[in-house]
Design an enzyme around this catalytic site. Structure first.
Site, short mmCIF file in Angstrom:
data_model
loop_
_atom_site.label_atom_id
_atom_site.label_comp_id
_atom_site.label_asym_id
_atom_site.label_seq_id
_atom_site.Cartn_x
_atom_site.Cartn_y
_atom_site.Cartn_z
N THR A 227 0.87 -1.19 0.03
CA THR A 227 -0.24 -0.18 0.09
C THR A 227 0.83 1.31 0.08
O THR A 227 2.05 1.04 0.44
CB THR A 227 -0.84 0.04 1.33
OG1 THR A 227 -1.51 -1.19 1.50
CG2 THR A 227 -1.80 1.07 1.14
N GLY A 257 -10.07 -4.77 0.29
CA GLY A 257 -9.33 -4.91 1.36
C GLY A 257 -9.64 -3.20 2.08
O GLY A 257 -10.90 -2.84 1.92
N ASP A 258 -8.97 -2.94 3.19
CA ASP A 258 -9.16 -1.83 3.89
C ASP A 258 -8.98 -0.59 3.36
O ASP A 258 -9.44 0.44 3.84
CB ASP A 258 -8.37 -1.94 5.24
CG ASP A 258 -6.85 -1.75 5.05
OD1 ASP A 258 -6.56 -2.57 4.09
OD2 ASP A 258 -6.24 -0.97 5.59
N GLY A 279 -1.20 -2.78 5.60
CA GLY A 279 -1.26 -4.20 6.10
C GLY A 279 -2.27 -4.84 5.73
O GLY A 279 -2.70 -4.93 4.41
#
Lengths: 358, 358
Positions: A227, A257-258, A279
């Site tokens: 990221t 994802g986040d 992460g």
């Protein structure tokens, strides 16, 4: 069902605690002298957070976290450091000249998207099907406005499209073909999927496919943790955060994802901090990592460093990743529980540093 | 940059406050007598929250919030009430028999998805292109595991696919074609897009298109606020929440709202509460509504009712929507700032009620 009542003294304290914590923090943080340059010609926003913070700025950036081998050859290490320094300088120059934190984080993330070393934009990892799908988000701490995009295939700089979602649409989150159609309207720079190709990511994908065929599970412990991102405070007292990613090597099924999830991988709030995470996305979503750090500051009275330590070391598991963040008082936190995190920090007090491990 | 230090007494208090708040709450909450039925044959999970809560259960449900006309004809009103009562009974029966909160919220939401009156599953609104795209999420308060799906086109019960994402995949969020491919693997019930058709939603879509052509902006102030959801506490002390929606009438661009965003429209945490939201999705994402309520409880020491009031009435704007929630102590909150909210609540103490307005 009746509402349980707390003892009065407790209510009084819980109401006062955050105020007292902020006062305590302000007392120990002398206002630095005003910086020169263009700061004075920028119109003061009526919604600026804190007049006392006016000449202070700070920025924290990252290029991913995970198992970064310390045996990395020196030339490669030097390239990473130089790239992070170049990104940090871009942010520093915007902020020192009185620019906005939104401009700073967008420009830094664009630069890292264009750099093939990092898993965002050019250099994004390959999906299971051999394509590239990009996600990004940006958030403005002044009013919590935000924009997210996911599953982009032809947009060179996803973070800039996320900003356009925030500023030019009534919505906050566009996905897949719809996000591409929004890009058509906004006339952002488009590229062919080939633009995102790098040999290194191609080899990682092939390795992942091969290990999958052999049934040896996760090809790389690191494939989930790439990221780029930035968090910044500008001289107007406004916070902003942005994050961008190429996702997970060999990902399937339109997995999100986040990164584009506001409150998980990206969050900014002038009352607390701006945070960008990197992460294992699934863990960061479950723990609403970025908003949790903000809430620990606002409701629990913790400093940014304490709140980030609590979440990254106390709630997540070792190896999950980390965050970079800037608080409303200009303090910076760079916290990770993985072996390394590509990161950098700079502020109006002259700090300017880039690190990979310790 | 140095970490600001708080005075010692403050640190001590901030550390103790949540403990004291919980103790105070526990003192005023007598344990109800154990319920009969199947409760004793359910294995006690080692991660169950609170032994004292063992025979207590509670559930709150909603069928959307917004401008619900009080001039609604009596027969129509009766239909809504009967449907909500039937949904609530399903949840009550699961919980009273010692079933899990996860099963309760999934079954309730499946029922509401199948009911053509609500904007989820059968009866979902039309997108701009005349299709139906469905989103859902579910979360398990025991360990914060969660599953989200968005942009589904052929899955009859999106909430059940969200549960399969949570339980059978290493990921937490699948979107669009990828989510459909995950559904292929899971062998959930599939339907044609025609299944979701209702004349009422078709007419709303046509009206929206027409107003758009006339340039009169938002076709209906209510088109953003349709959702169904449930939050529950089971006799094992575990919390769960689930939400499902057909999205926004005439939506474009693969727009995602708050429903599948963990922390925004859906959240559950055994330390605090289970929450399902309904309203203007963009606002709920910006304010990370569901996690914010949880954080105000955990770090600010507020009760569920206080925390929900603070967020829905203090942070959102009038008309944005509302939440239904159940706290770890079994208390229920049904809070909205819109004209009405289709909602219901039941608990082990005999409460069983359904409401639309006051």
């Amino acid at each position: 069902m009746q509402v349980r009542r707390l003892p009065l003294f407790l209510i009084a304290f819980l109401t006062l605690a955050p105020v007292m914590a902020r006062a305590a923090s302000a007392q120990t943080a002398p206002t630095p002298p005003a910086e020169g340059g263009k700061a004075e010609i920028v119109l003061r926003r009526s919604d600026a957070a804190d007049p006392a913070a006016s000449a202070r700025w700070a920025i924290a950036i990252h290029g991913g976290a995970g198992v970064i081998e310390k045996t990395m050859p020196e030339p490669e290490k030097r390239e990473y450091v130089q790239s992070l320094e170049a990104a940090l300088k871009i942010g520093r120059d915007v902020l020192a000249a009185g620019g906005t934190s939104l401009d700073a984080v967008e420009k830094v993330v664009r630069f890292l998207e264009d750099d093939p070393r990092f898993n965002a934009g050019k250099g994004a990892v390959f999906t299971h099907d051999g394509t590239h799908e990009l996600d990004a988000a940006i958030m403005d701490g002044r009013d919590l406005s935000c924009g997210s995009v996911a599953g982009l295939k032809t947009v060179r700089n996803p973070v800039s499209l996320a900003r356009l979602v925030m500023e030019r649409s009534e919505h906050v989150f566009f996905v897949g073909d719809g996000a591409e159609r929004f890009a058509d309207q906004m006339k952002v720079e488009r590229v062919d999927q080939k633009y995102f190709f790098t040999q290194r990511r191609h080899d990682q994908w092939q390795e992942a496919l091969q290990k999958e065929r052999q049934g040896s599970g996760d090809a790389s412990p690191d494939r989930k943790r790439g990221t780029v991102g930035a968090a910044a405070l500008d001289v107007h007292g406004n916070l902003a955060a942005a994050t961008s990613t190429g996702g997970m090597t060999n990902k399937r099924f339109g997995r999100l994802g986040d990164v584009p999830i506001i409150g998980a991988g990206t969050y900014a709030n002038n009352r607390t901090a701006a945070i960008s995470a990197t992460g294992w996305g699934e863990k960061f979503i479950r723990h609403t990592v970025a908003h949790d750090i903000s809430a620990l500051m606002e409701y629990g009275g913790l400093t940014l460093q304490q709140a980030a330590d609590r979440v990254i070391h106390g709630k997540l598991d070792k190896g999950d990743g980390g965050i970079v963040a800037v608080a409303r008082d200009g303090s910076i936190a760079l916290v990770f529980n993985s072996e390394g995190m590509f990161r950098g920090a700079a502020d109006a007090g002259g700090r300017f540093e880039v690190r990979i491990w310790e």
